[in-house]
Motif scaffolding. Sequence first.
Motif, PDB file in Angstrom:
ATOM      1  N   ARG A  55      49.809  14.382 -33.803  1.00 32.38           N
ATOM      2  CA  ARG A  55      49.244  15.538 -34.501  1.00 32.38           C
ATOM      3  C   ARG A  55      47.783  15.790 -34.165  1.00 32.38           C
ATOM      4  O   ARG A  55      47.245  16.831 -34.533  1.00 32.38           O
ATOM      5  N   GLY A  56      47.103  14.819 -33.562  1.00 40.01           N
ATOM      6  CA  GLY A  56      45.706  15.029 -33.216  1.00 40.01           C
ATOM      7  C   GLY A  56      44.918  13.741 -33.151  1.00 40.01           C
ATOM      8  O   GLY A  56      45.479  12.660 -33.039  1.00 40.01           O
ATOM      9  N   ASP A  86      43.271  16.402 -38.442  1.00 40.53           N
ATOM     10  CA  ASP A  86      44.399  16.906 -37.649  1.00 40.53           C
ATOM     11  C   ASP A  86      45.732  16.443 -38.238  1.00 40.53           C
ATOM     12  O   ASP A  86      46.698  17.194 -38.281  1.00 40.53           O
ATOM     13  N   LYS A  97      46.069  18.333 -42.009  1.00 40.80           N
ATOM     14  CA  LYS A  97      45.783  19.749 -42.248  1.00 40.80           C
ATOM     15  C   LYS A  97      47.017  20.593 -42.551  1.00 40.80           C
ATOM     16  O   LYS A  97      47.064  21.295 -43.560  1.00 40.80           O
TER      17      LYS A  97
END
Length: 175
Positions: free
Chosen positions: A60-61, A66, A69
């Motif tokens: 996801r990041g 990230d 969110k």
Amino acid sequence: IFAFKGDVYAGLRADTFKSQELAFAQNHLRILSGLYGLLRPLDLMQPYRLEMGTKFETKRGHNLYDFWKSIITEELKKKLSSDNTTLLNLASNEYFKSINSSELKANVVSPVFMDKKNGKYKIISFFAKKARGLMTRYVIKNRIEDITDIQNFDEGGYFFSEAMSEDNKPVFCRD
């Protein structure tokens, strides 16, 4: 809510709430968490120390912002289902970045707390944290649902400053 011990929670003093106040908080208050995402006050959890800005590599990041969110934003969208809903944001800027507020069907109101120092009003982080807890307590104790009623907030020596306030950023000052 009883597991948190930071400055905001010192102002909140949740351990003094009556059962009706806890019920109101359970229905209206949400807590942003780096470990759990979005919590209700009485959700079961273990005490922890994890900042939202922590680096955390996943699909996801690169960090917890990230990671959380979209999940936090979707949960809030469910709670804030109507266009005329107001979200009173008493989170720190660090934690509020975990929400994509542009996707919410809500009017987001973010109070600002300022203290007088050397003759000028300034945001002093330590005092602003405690003031966010004091305002949360005020909202719960008074079961506030109309956002304009926060203008009556006067805990801890703070007062509403209409002159310093902007749209969706009411300013509360303390001398």
